[in-house]
Design a protein around this motif. Sequence first.
Motif, PDB file in Angstrom:
ATOM      1  N   SER A   1       0.825  -1.226  -0.014  1.00  0.00           N
ATOM      2  CA  SER A   1      -0.140   0.081   0.107  1.00  0.00           C
ATOM      3  C   SER A   1       0.988   1.071  -0.220  1.00  0.00           C
ATOM      4  O   SER A   1       2.228   1.144   0.402  1.00  0.00           O
ATOM      5  CB  SER A   1      -0.990  -0.077   1.176  1.00  0.00           C
ATOM      6  OG  SER A   1      -0.347   0.009   2.419  1.00  0.00           O
ATOM      7  N   ASN A   2       0.374   2.402  -0.267  1.00  0.00           N
ATOM      8  CA  ASN A   2       0.901   3.644  -0.342  1.00  0.00           C
ATOM      9  C   ASN A   2       1.275   3.996   1.285  1.00  0.00           C
ATOM     10  O   ASN A   2       0.681   3.397   1.970  1.00  0.00           O
ATOM     11  CB  ASN A   2       0.208   4.605  -1.029  1.00  0.00           C
ATOM     12  CG  ASN A   2      -1.125   4.959  -0.290  1.00  0.00           C
ATOM     13  OD1 ASN A   2      -1.399   4.683   0.812  1.00  0.00           O
ATOM     14  ND2 ASN A   2      -2.190   5.536  -1.150  1.00  0.00           N
ATOM     15  N   PRO A   3       2.213   4.962   1.306  1.00  0.00           N
ATOM     16  CA  PRO A   3       2.555   5.574   2.575  1.00  0.00           C
ATOM     17  C   PRO A   3       1.452   5.686   3.702  1.00  0.00           C
ATOM     18  O   PRO A   3       1.533   5.466   5.097  1.00  0.00           O
ATOM     19  CB  PRO A   3       3.422   6.573   2.752  1.00  0.00           C
ATOM     20  CG  PRO A   3       4.290   6.286   1.150  1.00  0.00           C
ATOM     21  CD  PRO A   3       2.785   5.660   0.417  1.00  0.00           C
ATOM     22  N   GLN A   4       0.301   6.492   2.979  1.00  0.00           N
ATOM     23  CA  GLN A   4      -0.798   6.837   4.052  1.00  0.00           C
ATOM     24  C   GLN A   4      -1.510   5.747   4.401  1.00  0.00           C
ATOM     25  O   GLN A   4      -1.982   5.408   5.823  1.00  0.00           O
ATOM     26  CB  GLN A   4      -1.606   7.771   3.288  1.00  0.00           C
ATOM     27  CG  GLN A   4      -1.013   9.287   2.931  1.00  0.00           C
ATOM     28  CD  GLN A   4      -0.255   9.020   1.480  1.00  0.00           C
ATOM     29  OE1 GLN A   4      -0.110   8.305   1.083  1.00  0.00           O
ATOM     30  NE2 GLN A   4       0.294  10.435   1.468  1.00  0.00           N
TER      31      GLN A   4
ATOM     32  N   LYS B   1      -2.375   4.169   8.276  1.00  0.00           N
ATOM     33  CA  LYS B   1      -3.710   3.876   8.624  1.00  0.00           C
ATOM     34  C   LYS B   1      -3.839   2.623   9.074  1.00  0.00           C
ATOM     35  O   LYS B   1      -4.411   2.317   9.984  1.00  0.00           O
ATOM     36  CB  LYS B   1      -4.658   4.091   7.464  1.00  0.00           C
ATOM     37  CG  LYS B   1      -6.214   4.076   7.732  1.00  0.00           C
ATOM     38  CD  LYS B   1      -7.017   4.398   6.612  1.00  0.00           C
ATOM     39  CE  LYS B   1      -8.345   4.224   7.008  1.00  0.00           C
ATOM     40  NZ  LYS B   1      -9.255   4.514   5.853  1.00  0.00           N
ATOM     41  N   ASP B   2      -3.216   1.555   8.328  1.00  0.00           N
ATOM     42  CA  ASP B   2      -3.123   0.082   8.823  1.00  0.00           C
ATOM     43  C   ASP B   2      -2.483  -0.053  10.207  1.00  0.00           C
ATOM     44  O   ASP B   2      -3.027  -0.754  11.047  1.00  0.00           O
ATOM     45  CB  ASP B   2      -2.262  -0.793   7.721  1.00  0.00           C
ATOM     46  CG  ASP B   2      -3.303  -1.002   6.327  1.00  0.00           C
ATOM     47  OD1 ASP B   2      -4.619  -0.652   6.386  1.00  0.00           O
ATOM     48  OD2 ASP B   2      -2.570  -1.154   5.460  1.00  0.00           O
TER      49      ASP B   2
END
Length: 152
Positions: free
Chosen positions: A60-63, A67-68
């Motif tokens: 996934s992307n950094p954001q 969030k994860d």
Amino acid sequence: MTKLDQVLVMPEFVRLFCDVKFRGDCNKEDSDLISFVAWWKYNNPMFKSHLIHIPNEKISNPQGRIKDKKKGVLTGAPDVLILLPMNGFCGFIMECKRKTPAESLKSAELKAHFDLQKTILNGYGEQGYFACAAFGFEQMKAAWLAYINHQK
């Protein structure tokens, strides 16, 4: 002792299910995990909802990663959790790897990640879970059968 042999040394509360001498072509980890889940659910139809796969290695992307993490994703968490206490254990926790150990642990980064996974598994083992690492579908099945038969 080779570097691979050193990486396969397990901490006190983690069991290893691995054919350390196996070399050659093998399935991807996901294929063996899918086979294990299907086999397990077929053989335990009354407990299908007790097996949980923890998908913690997605890209996934950094954001998304931030969030994860906030939602509780744990780097190094094991692949399978089976919520069926038995034989004095709280439940079954398994990290899955490819059948060929050299393929699963071919880089320094993969070896370091496995060391983290072993540390996390050992913590679960200390708390009374059957914690293990299994390399390939047959070893995954062997781990589960060891759990239900309480073989060490």
